[in-house]
Structures are given as structure tokens and as C-alpha cells.
Design an enzyme around this catalytic site. Structure first.
Site, short mmCIF file in Angstrom:
data_model
loop_
_atom_site.label_atom_id
_atom_site.label_comp_id
_atom_site.label_asym_id
_atom_site.label_seq_id
_atom_site.Cartn_x
_atom_site.Cartn_y
_atom_site.Cartn_z
N HIS A 1 -2.62 9.50 0.13
CA HIS A 1 -4.09 9.61 0.09
C HIS A 1 -4.75 8.25 -0.10
O HIS A 1 -5.03 7.87 -1.24
CB HIS A 1 -4.51 10.56 -1.03
N CYS B 1 -2.45 13.26 4.81
CA CYS B 1 -1.57 14.27 4.21
C CYS B 1 -1.38 15.46 5.15
O CYS B 1 -0.70 15.33 6.15
CB CYS B 1 -2.09 14.65 2.83
N GLU C 1 -7.71 7.44 0.37
CA GLU C 1 -9.07 7.59 -0.16
C GLU C 1 -9.12 7.46 -1.68
O GLU C 1 -10.17 7.17 -2.25
CB GLU C 1 -9.69 8.92 0.30
N1 GLN Z 1 0.04 21.18 1.94
C1 GLN Z 1 0.71 19.96 2.30
C2 GLN Z 1 1.87 19.66 1.37
O1 GLN Z 1 1.94 20.17 0.28
C3 GLN Z 1 -0.29 18.79 2.32
C4 GLN Z 1 -0.88 18.48 1.01
C5 GLN Z 1 -2.13 17.63 1.08
O2 GLN Z 1 -2.79 17.55 2.12
N2 GLN Z 1 -2.50 17.03 -0.04
O3 GLN Z 1 2.74 18.90 1.73
#
Ligand code: GLN
Length: 517
Positions: A494, A368, A496
């Protein structure tokens, strides 16, 4: 205390007896969900397929049971009140005073039963967050009391988890706190059926008898929950305590099969006797708190076991990484994971770490925000866009290589409005991702507002960073790779959140494999 691990272990045993089981968590705080909570407050925010932002215990439920959870599996006081107040505004209580009892308790009970609607489960375990005696827990405890009365004692039982402290100077385990906590529960009209005793030392017969006698439970219903070196050993400890047979007897249910825990045991054997080790750095900005990256740590445990390998995760705070020290911090690592996150704090360290990993051919997994930082690093240092950034951190830069998603632009409310939950992704054949997943169509869970800016895709691809996974419907880049690098994969989703004991995540498995090489 370990209520989540207890609930997950119990569910695992019941599942092994052939029952379909799920677990739901009720949290007594007023936030509608934990999505707006800082990781320092609440640990990781776990996201389900249907896009609920939930308590991290749901992650344990999924990792143990290998069955997905949903929005209905996590309820907070905020959500309960919101539903009741919305109803009141619609006039559904016209003429009546709306009160904690019966209206709030009725709504809690309605939600206790929500997962029974499609008759998918034989048994539902409900975990109540908080502690008996907390002011905010009272309506839940009362709802449990009423619920047992509603459905009858054969259909609902109560497990009470308490701490048995060990006094070093007296060399003695103390049962008094448990006696008092049960007394407090009795004041609310609930007699626990099972007493689960969290302890550092074995409970001898006398202690068990004392607990049974003074807490009014059967001797067999005093269950020792002893500290284990891994949470994954807890179900087997519970099996030794015969928790499964006691619970089934109390629920008047017959086991459907000899408990089958073969896969679980095979995993534990591999976990406990690793043949190799690998050192992986986790660079993030919430590393002070173990719970902030819970699912990532667990995914490494699952993937490590696949390779009979112990994964030593070295946490590094991204604020501590600089141009000068990136080498000394990272040169001995077999791989580096750059963690998810929000906001501009400690971002430069992530970018510096990525530069070092990229230039030195060290395996990289970016998740992310970690993936977004990899795009920024490449744009700055390879393409020469010195001001390249994400518009999350710098709304005015000339090269916003990561920018706000189109459908996020008019959003004003912060709660529950990110791109959340499972979306499909198409993977290009021949990519590292394809080698890991061994398929082109996958589905992964998301939680973000910003995305890869397609205006820069051509330039990045011409210069060696390519998009290998796409959400076709909206043409969103979900995976980036550097094919000339040993193993450099960044994912907008994600992975994970989908790794379980019985289904370790393919990307983590492939990453650990690359690190081993
Ligand atoms: N802050 C980033 C976004 O909103 C990444 C979010 C995250 O790592 N879950 O796109």
C-alpha cells in the site's frame, strides 16, 4: 468534527517551533483494533510500519508530521480490557476485585505514557475518540482527570473541540451546545484549558467573549477552527489564532525557533494554484464512503502538487463496470487506479476495467487487490486461462494465479493475522517502479493474506507481464508490470500509506506524471 485534523495541525505547529511531537489516538470501542471492521463502518484501516492495524486518523498524523507512528499510537477499549483481563488470569491481581476504577483507568494511564518510555518526544498529543457524555468514554475522561492530577497542571493541558452551529433563520452562531458540553466535562472534574470551536463562520469578539466567560477559559484560549477548502490549510489558520503560543505558554515551554513552515507553505501554494488538470478514475467497491480510501485521495493531492496539477479523482463503483460500458466509463480518463479490497463482491467490474485500460494503453496503478486483479485479468485474457482467479474468491479453480500465502494456511484467528506492516522489496533496474523510486531497495507496508502464485510466473513473464519487485527472503512478488504498456504497475503493498505532504509517494508522483503525458 475534525479532532484528528485539529490534533495534526497543533502537532505541526509545535513541530515547527522545534519540538519533537507525536500523536496517539484512544478509541472507545471494544474491537481490539479496527482491522476486523468493514470499511463502511470505520473507513480505511491504516497500517503502521510495525504492523498495527489502526484508525485512519493515524494517517493524518503521519501526513502532517512526516514522522511514522506505531502500535503504541492507537489504543482501543478492547485492547485495554484484554490487557487487564490477561493480567487477572495470570494472577497479578490475586485477592483483589478488578474494577473499572482503578484497574481500567490505570491501564489507560499506563498507555497514555507508553510513548514517553524512549524519551523521543517533547510533547505527546492524545486524541480521545468519541464525545463527552458517551457512556464508553467515561473511563477515558476519568483517566485524563487523574492523569492531570498525577503529572501536574504545567505538564498536561486539555483542548476541548466543540461545534458552534449556525442557525440560518436567526443568522446567528450558537454557543449553547458548547456551554453544555463544557458543563458536562466539568461534571467529570475536567476544566478545559483550550476551547477549539468548529465553525462555518468567523467567531466575532462577542461570541468569543461569551464562550470564554461561560466556559471559564481565557479569551485567547478560544480558538476558531473554521471550515477550510483543504485540510492542509488548517495549521495556518491555527497559527493565525495563535494556538501555538497559547499552548506553549500554558505548558510553560519556550519556543525553540521561529516557527518554520516553509515547506508546508510551498506545498499549499502549489496546491492552490494548479496549472494543469488530470482525470483519474478510482475503481473500487467502497466508493460510497469518502473515508474508505482516505490515504489514496490524500496521496493524489500530494502527488498532484508536485506537478502543479489538480487531480480530479472520479470514483466508479466496480459493480457498475461491465463489458458493455467499460469503454464509455473509462475512455476519457487519463489514468485508472484499481483499489484494494476484500472478498468476491463486485470483482468482475474490476477485471473488466483492467482489460479496457490494458488494451487501450491507459496508465494503470493497481493496489493490493487491484494488483491481484491485474494478474487475473492477464491470465484470463492474454494467457487464455479462462478460470484464472484468486483462491480468496474461488478456492477450487484450476489456475489460482493468486493464492493464500504459505504462512497463512494454518491461521484460524482473523484479528491481526494478515501479512502486516513494512517489508523490504528489491526492484529491478530499468522497470517503471525503478524509474519512480530511483532506487532498488525500498520498504513498503502490507495488509493482505493472498499473493502472486509463483507457479504461474514463468508463463506470465513469457507473455509480457513481469515481476519487477520481489521480497527476496520469501520470494514473494510485490510489483508486476507490463513493459510494453505506457504505464502499467500493480503493487501488492500500500504505497498510499506512506505519502506525506513533505514526502509525496514516488509511485503516485510517477503515476500522475504518466497520466499527464
Ligand atoms: N483481499 C486481498 C488479500 O487479502 C487483498 C487485500 C488488500 O487489498 N488489502 O490478499
Amino acid at each position: 468534527m475534525g479532532k484528528g485534523i485539529y490534533a495534526s495541525s497543533l502537532a505541526k505547529l509545535l513541530q515547527a517551533h522545534g519540538f519533537s511531537v507525536t500523536i496517539q489516538k484512544f478509541d472507545p470501542y471494544i474491537n481490539v483494533d479496527p482491522g476486523t471492521l468493514n470499511p463502511y463502518e470505520h473507513g480505511e484501516c491504516y497500517v503502521t510500519d510495525d504492523g498495527a492495524e489502526t484508525d485512519l486518523d493515524l494517517g493524518h498524523y503521519e501526513r502532517f508530521l512526516n514522522v511514522p507512528t506505531s502500535q503504541a499510537n492507537n489504543v482501543t477499549t478492547g485492547r485495554i480490557y484484554q490487557t487487564v483481563i490477561d493480567k487477572e488470569r495470570r494472577g497479578e491481581f490475586l485477592g483483589k476485585t478488578v474494577q473499572v476504577i482503578p484497574h481500567i483507568t490505570d491501564e489507560i494511564k499506563r498507555r497514555f505514557k507508553l510513548l514517553t518510555v524512549d524519551k523521543k518526544y517533547d510533547i505527546i498529543i492524545t486524541e480521545l475518540g468519541g464525545t463527552v457524555g458517551d457512556i464508553e468514554s467515561l473511563p477515558y475522561v476519568e483517566a485524563v482527570r487523574q492523569f492531570i492530577w498525577d503529572v501536574g497542571e504545567d505538564n498536561a493541558i486539555v483542548s476541548h473541540l466543540t461545534l458552534i452551529p449556525y442557525l440560518k433563520s436567526a443568522k446567528e452562531l450558537k454557543t449553547k451546545p458548547t456551554q453544555h458540553s463544557v458543563k458536562m466535562l466539568l461534571e467529570s472534574g475536567i476544566q478545559p484549558d483550550i476551547l477549539v470551536c468548529r465553525t462555518e463562520y468567523k467567531l466575532e469578539k462577542e461570541v468569543r467573549t461569551k464562550l470564554a466567560q461561560f466556559c471559564n477559559v481565557e479569551y485567547d484560549a478560544v480558538i476558531q477552527m473554521i471550515d477550510c477548502d483543504t485540510i492542509y490549510a488548517v495549521p495556518l489558520e491555527m497559527l493565525k489564532e495563535k494556538l501555538d503560543t497559547t499552548i506553549l505558554r500554558k505548558l510553560k515551554l519556550k519556543s525553540r525557533q521561529t516557527p518554520n513552515l516553509d515547506k508546508w507553505k510551498a506545498f499549499l501554494t502549489k496546491l492552490k494554484s494548479p496549472k494543469k488538470t488530470v482525470n483519474i478514475a478510482l475503481v473500487g467497491k467502497y466508493i460510497e464512503l469518502q473515508d474508505a480510501y482516505k490515504s489514496i485521495y490524500e496521496s493524489f493531492i500530494h502527488a498532484g502538487a508536485v506537478h502543479s496539477c489538480k487531480v480530479n479523482v472520479h470514483t466508479i463503483h466496480s459493480k457498475d463496470v461491465t463489458v458493455e460500458n467499460a469503454e464509455s466509463l473509462l475512455k476519457d480518463m487519463d489514468g485508472v487506479l484499481i483499489a484494494p479490497g476484500f472478498g468476491g463482491r463486485a470483482i468482475d467490474g474490476k477485471i473488466e476495467a483492467i482489460r479496457f485500460i490494458r488494451e487501450n494503453n491507459i496508465p494503470f496503478l493497481g493496489i493490493c487487490l487491484g494488483m491481484q486483479m491485474a494478474v487475473i485479468e492477464y491470465s484470463r485474457n492474454v494467457l487464455g486461462y479462462k478460470d484464472a482467479h484468486s483462491s480468496e474468491m474461488n478456492a477450487k479453480c484450476k489456475h489460482p494465479v493468486i493464492h493464500l500465502m504459505e504462512d497463512q494456511k494454518n491461521i484460524k484467528k482473523m484479528g491481526g493475522t494478515m501479512r502486516l506492516g513494512a517489508y523490504p522489496c528489491t526492484i529491478s533496474k530499468g522497470s517503471k517502479a525503478f524509474k519512480a523510486y530511483k532506487e532498488t531497495n525500498i520498504s513498503e507496508r502490507h495488509r493482505h493474506r493472498y499473493e502472486f502464485n509463483n507457479d504461474f510466473r514463468e508463463a506470465l513473464e513469457k507473455n509480457g507481464m513481469i515481476a519487477t519487485g520481489i521480497y527476496k527472503e520469501k520470494n514473494l512478488v510485490e510489483i508486476i508490470e507490463i513493459p510494453s504498456h505506457k504505464w502499467f504497475v500493480g503493487v501488492q503493498y500500500h504505497p498510499e500509506l506512506k505519502s506525506t505532504v513533505e514526502n509525496p509517494h514516488p509511485l503516485f508522483v510517477a503515476f500522475v506524471e504518466a497520466c499527464l503525458k
